[in-house]
Design an enzyme around this catalytic site. Structure first.
Site, mmCIF file in Angstrom:
data_model
loop_
_atom_site.group_PDB
_atom_site.id
_atom_site.type_symbol
_atom_site.label_atom_id
_atom_site.label_comp_id
_atom_site.label_asym_id
_atom_site.label_seq_id
_atom_site.Cartn_x
_atom_site.Cartn_y
_atom_site.Cartn_z
ATOM 1 N N GLY A 18 -3.548 -31.663 -10.268
ATOM 2 C CA GLY A 18 -4.554 -32.723 -10.412
ATOM 3 C C GLY A 18 -4.100 -33.785 -11.384
ATOM 4 O O GLY A 18 -4.876 -34.343 -12.141
ATOM 5 N N ASP A 34 3.680 -34.032 0.187
ATOM 6 C CA ASP A 34 3.102 -32.684 0.170
ATOM 7 C C ASP A 34 2.970 -32.178 1.599
ATOM 8 O O ASP A 34 2.781 -32.946 2.543
ATOM 9 C CB ASP A 34 1.727 -32.691 -0.512
ATOM 10 C CG ASP A 34 1.330 -31.302 -1.029
ATOM 11 O OD1 ASP A 34 1.312 -31.124 -2.262
ATOM 12 O OD2 ASP A 34 1.040 -30.406 -0.206
ATOM 13 N N ASP A 62 7.280 -30.917 4.494
ATOM 14 C CA ASP A 62 7.609 -29.615 3.922
ATOM 15 C C ASP A 62 8.946 -29.780 3.202
ATOM 16 O O ASP A 62 9.961 -30.066 3.843
ATOM 17 C CB ASP A 62 7.710 -28.580 5.058
ATOM 18 C CG ASP A 62 7.978 -27.171 4.537
ATOM 19 O OD1 ASP A 62 8.553 -27.037 3.433
ATOM 20 O OD2 ASP A 62 7.614 -26.214 5.234
ATOM 21 N N GLN A 146 5.728 -10.956 -11.027
ATOM 22 C CA GLN A 146 6.351 -12.112 -10.370
ATOM 23 C C GLN A 146 7.865 -12.128 -10.514
ATOM 24 O O GLN A 146 8.421 -13.112 -11.029
ATOM 25 C CB GLN A 146 5.829 -13.405 -11.015
ATOM 26 C CG GLN A 146 4.379 -13.703 -10.829
ATOM 27 C CD GLN A 146 4.038 -14.999 -11.551
ATOM 28 O OE1 GLN A 146 4.032 -15.052 -12.771
ATOM 29 N NE2 GLN A 146 3.785 -16.040 -10.790
ATOM 30 N N TYR A 149 9.458 -15.220 -8.398
ATOM 31 C CA TYR A 149 8.964 -16.473 -8.990
ATOM 32 C C TYR A 149 9.682 -16.731 -10.315
ATOM 33 O O TYR A 149 10.178 -17.826 -10.587
ATOM 34 C CB TYR A 149 7.452 -16.377 -9.199
ATOM 35 C CG TYR A 149 6.804 -17.597 -9.822
ATOM 36 C CD1 TYR A 149 6.305 -18.628 -9.023
ATOM 37 C CD2 TYR A 149 6.674 -17.712 -11.202
ATOM 38 C CE1 TYR A 149 5.703 -19.742 -9.601
ATOM 39 C CE2 TYR A 149 6.076 -18.817 -11.783
ATOM 40 C CZ TYR A 149 5.580 -19.831 -10.982
ATOM 41 O OH TYR A 149 4.986 -20.933 -11.561
ATOM 42 N N ALA A 151 12.549 -15.543 -11.341
ATOM 43 C CA ALA A 151 13.970 -15.860 -11.120
ATOM 44 C C ALA A 151 14.150 -17.323 -10.727
ATOM 45 O O ALA A 151 15.070 -18.003 -11.207
ATOM 46 C CB ALA A 151 14.537 -14.949 -10.034
ATOM 47 N N VAL A 184 -1.802 -22.890 -16.064
ATOM 48 C CA VAL A 184 -2.541 -24.147 -15.899
ATOM 49 C C VAL A 184 -3.658 -23.921 -14.883
ATOM 50 O O VAL A 184 -3.462 -23.200 -13.887
ATOM 51 C CB VAL A 184 -1.626 -25.285 -15.387
ATOM 52 C CG1 VAL A 184 -2.352 -26.628 -15.475
ATOM 53 C CG2 VAL A 184 -0.317 -25.335 -16.147
ATOM 54 N N ASP A 185 -4.753 -24.552 -15.129
ATOM 55 C CA ASP A 185 -5.939 -24.357 -14.277
ATOM 56 C C ASP A 185 -5.755 -25.086 -12.938
ATOM 57 O O ASP A 185 -6.175 -26.228 -12.772
ATOM 58 C CB ASP A 185 -7.158 -24.909 -15.034
ATOM 59 C CG ASP A 185 -8.443 -24.612 -14.291
ATOM 60 O OD1 ASP A 185 -8.404 -23.805 -13.339
ATOM 61 O OD2 ASP A 185 -9.478 -25.198 -14.663
#
Ligand SMILES: NC(=O)c1ccc[n+]([C@@H]2O[C@H](COP(=O)([O-])OP(=O)(O)OC[C@H]3O[C@@H](n4cnc5c(N)ncnc54)[C@H](O)[C@@H]3O)[C@@H](O)[C@H]2O)c1
Ligand SMILES: CCCCC[C@H](O)/C=C/C=C\C=C\C=C\[C@@H](O)[C@@H](O)CCCC(=O)O
Length: 259
Positions: A18, A34, A62, A146, A149, A151, A184-185
């Site tokens: 955001g 995106d 993509d 994770q 993730y 790595a 992060v939210d």
């Protein structure tokens, strides 16, 4: 950097925490790239409302599709005439389909950096610019839920620091830095609850939540502030910016190698 010129940006991975409402750039031209059409169109609508129409373009792409990513860069340059800032931000958290996680989080960051250099580096006769690659505090604090993730986020730091050295030594005129936020939210955080994302590691979801409670959850505005600093400080190249609730925006320091 291009900030003073308010030059064109390309932002790969749009939802991007955001971030857009928190960038306060007086003259902005940005391509939001995106996979998700709804997210991309929402971002563009926000940018239109904030900065006026015609300053931004949403390109659905993509980032793991090499030709599509190349086209996204070309379309951005065709639209705005040049490129000054690239943020490789797209990321996923999928330990079940971990090959995809490597493709999005690491391979596409490498491709995005190389394409950015083709459009900005003096090596290619261009005017220079700045690149931010988004890693994570996961690269510093390992956790059982994770592994892949984590790595990929290590990989982003190693690649970025090596490329920053190459850029400095060969005078690309491009600064390349890495940003490592803690929690992060954003929607990404909720993926730890889903077996579809985590596979067998979903059993660690309570540990993950405990870490979030321990370390706290950042608001996207602080990530935007960190990005603005990386973009606007001409002394930063190869910097590893960390953002945490405890210490705010700060930098990782490495001990010099002894012979
Ligand atoms: N949220 C966190 O706690 C956190 C912490 C540290 C680092 N990060 C990193 O920040 C970056 C942004 O994450 P976020 O939290 O905003 O997540 P998010 O899921 O909210 O946003 C990521 C965006 O990337 C897009 N995306 C995913 N795969 C894509 C693909 N193949 N091609 C194009 N776009 C794609 C998604 O559609 C989404 O809009 C990621 O690299 C993430 O790893 C997030
Ligand atoms: C579901 C995927 C979401 C991504 C999670 C995110 O990428 C991982 C974050 C992991 C760890 C965050 C740790 C934060 C710690 C700090 O608050 C701090 O205490 C660490 C201090 C170390 C330092 O800053 O030098």
């Amino acid at each position: 950097s291009g900030l003073q010129r308010g030059g064109p940006w390309i932002f790969l991975g749009a939802q991007g925490q955001g971030l857009f409402q928190d960038f306060c750039v007086p003259v902005l031209q940005v391509a939001v790239v995106d996979l998700n059409k709804t997210v991309g169109e929402q971002c563009q609508a926000q940018l239109d409302a904030e900065f006026g129409e015609g300053r931004s373009v949403f390109i659905q792409c993509d980032v793991t599709h090499g030709d599509a990513l190349r086209d996204a860069f070309q379309r951005t340059v065709d639209q705005f005439g040049r490129l000054d800032i690239v943020i490789n931000n797209a990321g996923i958290n999928n330990e079940k389909n971990w090959e995809k996680t490597i493709q999005v989080n690491l391979t596409s960051v490498i491709k995005g950096t190389y394409l950015a250099l083709e459009h900005m580096s003096k090596e290619y006769g261009k005017q220079g610019g700045t690149i931010i690659n988004v890693s994570s505090m996961a690269a510093f604090l390992h956790s059982p839920h994770q592994p892949v993730y984590t790595a990929t986020k290590h990989g982003v730091i190693g690649f970025t620091r090596a490329m920053a050295d190459a850029a400095a030594q060969d005078d690309y005129g491009v600064r390349i830095n890495v940003l490592c936020p803690a929690f992060v939210d954003t929607p990404l955080l909720h993926t730890v609850e889903e077996e579809d994302n985590m596979g067998k590691f979903v059993k660690f979801k309570d540990d993950f939540k405990q870490s979030m409670n321990k370390f706290g959850v950042l608001q996207p505005s602080l990530i935007a502030e960190g990005m603005m600093r990386l973009i606007s400080d001409p002394s930063l190249n190869g910097a590893v910016m960390k953002i945490t609730c405890a210490k705010g925006i700060h930098f990782h320091t490495y001990e010099p190698m002894s012979a």
